[in-house]
Write a protein that holds these residues in place. Structure first.
Motif, PDB file in Angstrom:
ATOM      1  N   ASP A 243      15.475  -8.323  -4.412  1.00  0.00           N
ATOM      2  CA  ASP A 243      15.526  -7.804  -3.049  1.00  0.00           C
ATOM      3  C   ASP A 243      16.967  -7.678  -2.580  1.00  0.00           C
ATOM      4  O   ASP A 243      17.257  -7.601  -1.412  1.00  0.00           O
ATOM      5  CB  ASP A 243      14.687  -8.631  -2.075  1.00  0.00           C
ATOM      6  N   TYR A 244      17.888  -7.612  -3.536  1.00  0.00           N
ATOM      7  CA  TYR A 244      19.302  -7.434  -3.245  1.00  0.00           C
ATOM      8  C   TYR A 244      19.505  -6.034  -2.690  1.00  0.00           C
ATOM      9  O   TYR A 244      19.140  -5.050  -3.311  1.00  0.00           O
ATOM     10  CB  TYR A 244      20.115  -7.637  -4.524  1.00  0.00           C
ATOM     11  N   GLY A 245      20.082  -5.940  -1.504  1.00  0.00           N
ATOM     12  CA  GLY A 245      20.344  -4.643  -0.899  1.00  0.00           C
ATOM     13  C   GLY A 245      19.150  -4.040  -0.201  1.00  0.00           C
ATOM     14  O   GLY A 245      19.218  -2.928   0.297  1.00  0.00           O
ATOM     15  N   GLN A 246      18.035  -4.734  -0.145  1.00  0.00           N
ATOM     16  CA  GLN A 246      16.852  -4.228   0.529  1.00  0.00           C
ATOM     17  C   GLN A 246      16.921  -4.568   2.011  1.00  0.00           C
ATOM     18  O   GLN A 246      17.787  -5.292   2.469  1.00  0.00           O
ATOM     19  CB  GLN A 246      15.584  -4.836  -0.092  1.00  0.00           C
ATOM     20  N   THR A 247      15.953  -4.098   2.766  1.00  0.00           N
ATOM     21  CA  THR A 247      15.926  -4.386   4.190  1.00  0.00           C
ATOM     22  C   THR A 247      15.761  -5.883   4.400  1.00  0.00           C
ATOM     23  O   THR A 247      15.007  -6.535   3.686  1.00  0.00           O
ATOM     24  CB  THR A 247      14.780  -3.625   4.876  1.00  0.00           C
TER      25      THR A 247
ATOM     26  N   THR B 214      14.312  -7.637   6.646  1.00  0.00           N
ATOM     27  CA  THR B 214      13.153  -8.173   7.351  1.00  0.00           C
ATOM     28  C   THR B 214      11.862  -7.724   6.703  1.00  0.00           C
ATOM     29  O   THR B 214      11.780  -6.711   6.033  1.00  0.00           O
ATOM     30  CB  THR B 214      13.154  -7.702   8.814  1.00  0.00           C
ATOM     31  N   ASP B 215      10.830  -8.476   6.933  1.00  0.00           N
ATOM     32  CA  ASP B 215       9.474  -8.109   6.563  1.00  0.00           C
ATOM     33  C   ASP B 215       8.731  -7.946   7.878  1.00  0.00           C
ATOM     34  O   ASP B 215       8.457  -8.931   8.564  1.00  0.00           O
ATOM     35  CB  ASP B 215       8.844  -9.211   5.703  1.00  0.00           C
ATOM     36  N   PRO B 216       8.397  -6.720   8.293  1.00  0.00           N
ATOM     37  CA  PRO B 216       7.809  -6.507   9.604  1.00  0.00           C
ATOM     38  C   PRO B 216       6.483  -7.233   9.786  1.00  0.00           C
ATOM     39  O   PRO B 216       6.080  -7.515  10.897  1.00  0.00           O
ATOM     40  CB  PRO B 216       7.631  -4.991   9.699  1.00  0.00           C
ATOM     41  N   ASN B 217       5.790  -7.568   8.705  1.00  0.00           N
ATOM     42  CA  ASN B 217       4.505  -8.259   8.820  1.00  0.00           C
ATOM     43  C   ASN B 217       4.657  -9.769   8.902  1.00  0.00           C
ATOM     44  O   ASN B 217       3.723 -10.463   9.274  1.00  0.00           O
ATOM     45  CB  ASN B 217       3.616  -7.916   7.618  1.00  0.00           C
ATOM     46  N   ALA B 218       5.805 -10.309   8.524  1.00  0.00           N
ATOM     47  CA  ALA B 218       5.993 -11.757   8.459  1.00  0.00           C
ATOM     48  C   ALA B 218       6.269 -12.358   9.830  1.00  0.00           C
ATOM     49  O   ALA B 218       5.571 -13.253  10.265  1.00  0.00           O
ATOM     50  CB  ALA B 218       7.129 -12.101   7.509  1.00  0.00           C
ATOM     51  N   MET B 219       7.290 -11.913  10.475  1.00  0.00           N
ATOM     52  CA  MET B 219       7.676 -12.467  11.764  1.00  0.00           C
ATOM     53  C   MET B 219       8.097 -11.295  12.643  1.00  0.00           C
ATOM     54  O   MET B 219       7.841 -10.157  12.309  1.00  0.00           O
ATOM     55  CB  MET B 219       8.830 -13.462  11.574  1.00  0.00           C
ATOM     56  N   GLY B 220       8.762 -11.559  13.716  1.00  0.00           N
ATOM     57  CA  GLY B 220       9.238 -10.497  14.587  1.00  0.00           C
ATOM     58  C   GLY B 220      10.292  -9.657  13.906  1.00  0.00           C
ATOM     59  O   GLY B 220      11.008 -10.122  13.029  1.00  0.00           O
TER      60      GLY B 220
ATOM     61  N   GLY C 229      13.683  -7.941  13.084  1.00  0.00           N
ATOM     62  CA  GLY C 229      15.045  -8.398  13.265  1.00  0.00           C
ATOM     63  C   GLY C 229      15.288  -9.806  12.765  1.00  0.00           C
ATOM     64  O   GLY C 229      16.416 -10.250  12.724  1.00  0.00           O
ATOM     65  N   GLN C 230      14.250 -10.531  12.375  1.00  0.00           N
ATOM     66  CA  GLN C 230      14.432 -11.886  11.861  1.00  0.00           C
ATOM     67  C   GLN C 230      14.500 -11.845  10.342  1.00  0.00           C
ATOM     68  O   GLN C 230      13.810 -11.072   9.701  1.00  0.00           O
ATOM     69  CB  GLN C 230      13.292 -12.795  12.297  1.00  0.00           C
ATOM     70  N   ILE C 231      15.337 -12.713   9.802  1.00  0.00           N
ATOM     71  CA  ILE C 231      15.490 -12.780   8.356  1.00  0.00           C
ATOM     72  C   ILE C 231      14.356 -13.610   7.774  1.00  0.00           C
ATOM     73  O   ILE C 231      14.037 -14.694   8.264  1.00  0.00           O
ATOM     74  CB  ILE C 231      16.862 -13.385   7.997  1.00  0.00           C
ATOM     75  N   MET C 232      13.761 -13.093   6.727  1.00  0.00           N
ATOM     76  CA  MET C 232      12.637 -13.769   6.078  1.00  0.00           C
ATOM     77  C   MET C 232      13.140 -14.945   5.246  1.00  0.00           C
ATOM     78  O   MET C 232      14.008 -14.752   4.385  1.00  0.00           O
ATOM     79  CB  MET C 232      11.904 -12.764   5.186  1.00  0.00           C
ATOM     80  N   PRO C 233      12.650 -16.156   5.476  1.00  0.00           N
ATOM     81  CA  PRO C 233      13.072 -17.317   4.685  1.00  0.00           C
ATOM     82  C   PRO C 233      12.819 -17.090   3.192  1.00  0.00           C
ATOM     83  O   PRO C 233      11.779 -16.564   2.803  1.00  0.00           O
ATOM     84  CB  PRO C 233      12.207 -18.452   5.217  1.00  0.00           C
ATOM     85  N   GLY C 234      13.786 -17.472   2.378  1.00  0.00           N
ATOM     86  CA  GLY C 234      13.667 -17.326   0.935  1.00  0.00           C
ATOM     87  C   GLY C 234      14.092 -15.967   0.408  1.00  0.00           C
ATOM     88  O   GLY C 234      14.079 -15.744  -0.794  1.00  0.00           O
ATOM     89  N   SER C 235      14.497 -15.056   1.305  1.00  0.00           N
ATOM     90  CA  SER C 235      14.913 -13.714   0.890  1.00  0.00           C
ATOM     91  C   SER C 235      16.390 -13.718   0.478  1.00  0.00           C
ATOM     92  O   SER C 235      17.115 -14.689   0.711  1.00  0.00           O
ATOM     93  CB  SER C 235      14.722 -12.719   2.039  1.00  0.00           C
ATOM     94  N   GLN C 236      16.839 -12.619  -0.098  1.00  0.00           N
ATOM     95  CA  GLN C 236      18.243 -12.481  -0.468  1.00  0.00           C
ATOM     96  C   GLN C 236      19.130 -12.583   0.772  1.00  0.00           C
ATOM     97  O   GLN C 236      20.193 -13.197   0.724  1.00  0.00           O
ATOM     98  CB  GLN C 236      18.485 -11.146  -1.189  1.00  0.00           C
ATOM     99  N   GLU C 237      18.687 -12.016   1.877  1.00  0.00           N
ATOM    100  CA  GLU C 237      19.482 -12.076   3.105  1.00  0.00           C
ATOM    101  C   GLU C 237      19.579 -13.507   3.624  1.00  0.00           C
ATOM    102  O   GLU C 237      20.633 -13.925   4.101  1.00  0.00           O
ATOM    103  CB  GLU C 237      18.883 -11.146   4.161  1.00  0.00           C
ATOM    104  N   ASP C 238      18.483 -14.264   3.526  1.00  0.00           N
ATOM    105  CA  ASP C 238      18.513 -15.686   3.900  1.00  0.00           C
ATOM    106  C   ASP C 238      19.475 -16.430   2.990  1.00  0.00           C
ATOM    107  O   ASP C 238      20.280 -17.244   3.446  1.00  0.00           O
ATOM    108  CB  ASP C 238      17.107 -16.282   3.806  1.00  0.00           C
ATOM    109  N   PHE C 239      19.406 -16.141   1.707  1.00  0.00           N
ATOM    110  CA  PHE C 239      20.302 -16.746   0.725  1.00  0.00           C
ATOM    111  C   PHE C 239      21.761 -16.485   1.110  1.00  0.00           C
ATOM    112  O   PHE C 239      22.576 -17.394   1.186  1.00  0.00           O
ATOM    113  CB  PHE C 239      19.976 -16.187  -0.663  1.00  0.00           C
TER     114      PHE C 239
END
Length: 177
Positions: A38-42, A44-50, A52-62
């Protein structure tokens, strides 16, 4: 001078002119990220939380947790050793991985553009394995870590100077879905 010597000199002169006229092709865009990451991907996951929030465990969270360039360690020319600065970065990565025991990673090994394709693929592999071996030595389960070498095929910085080469001699940690 003999005719043979003159012909050899002319052939050498023409060959030199042809080689000198052949420059490197300038790379305009970088290649895409590896599949399955998921490097370079969006971020957020629109279905997970609101939104604009970073999904825990994602590359962006990392990246947020380990720092902007905490996903990579840099190497000297023709080297694959882990120095004290690299160890600090890899320790931060290991701490993040401890928070997300279900997350797997790929460590990508890269080299600068100098050298042959085969040499750079082997060097990239040694760099990725050095990072993996250090992570394993400080407690990360080896089964969670894959390695891949891209050699000089996926530069981070475009250019043919020391500044670009220094950025391209790296091992990058990428989360895997």
């Amino acid at each position: 001078m003999t005719k043979k010597t003159i012909k050899m000199a002319a052939l050498l002169l023409v060959s030199t002119a042809l080689v000198a006229g052949c420059g490197k092709k300038k790379v305009e865009t970088l290649p895409p990220a590896a599949e399955g990451t998921d490097y370079g991907q969006t971020p957020t996951d629109p279905n997970a939380m609101g939104a604009g929030q970073i999904m825990p465990g994602s590359q962006e969270d990392f990246l947020q947790q380990v720092g902007q360039f905490g996903d990579r360690i840099l190497f000297e020319t023709d080297r694959f050793n882990i120095d004290a600065e690299d160890q600090a970065i890899l320790r931060r990565q290991a701490q993040w991985l401890a928070q997300y025991p279900g997350t797997r990673i790929t460590v990508e090994g890269h080299a600068d553009e100098r050298g042959t394709r085969d040499y750079n693929l082997a060097l990239g592999e040694r760099r990725a394995n050095s990072a993996k071996n250090f992570l394993v030595s400080i407690g990360v389960d080896a089964s969670r870590i894959q390695t891949v070498s891209y050699g000089k095929e996926r530069p981070s910085a475009l250019g043919s100077d020391e500044q670009a080469w220094a950025q391209n001699r790296r091992a990058v940690t990428v989360t895997v879905r």
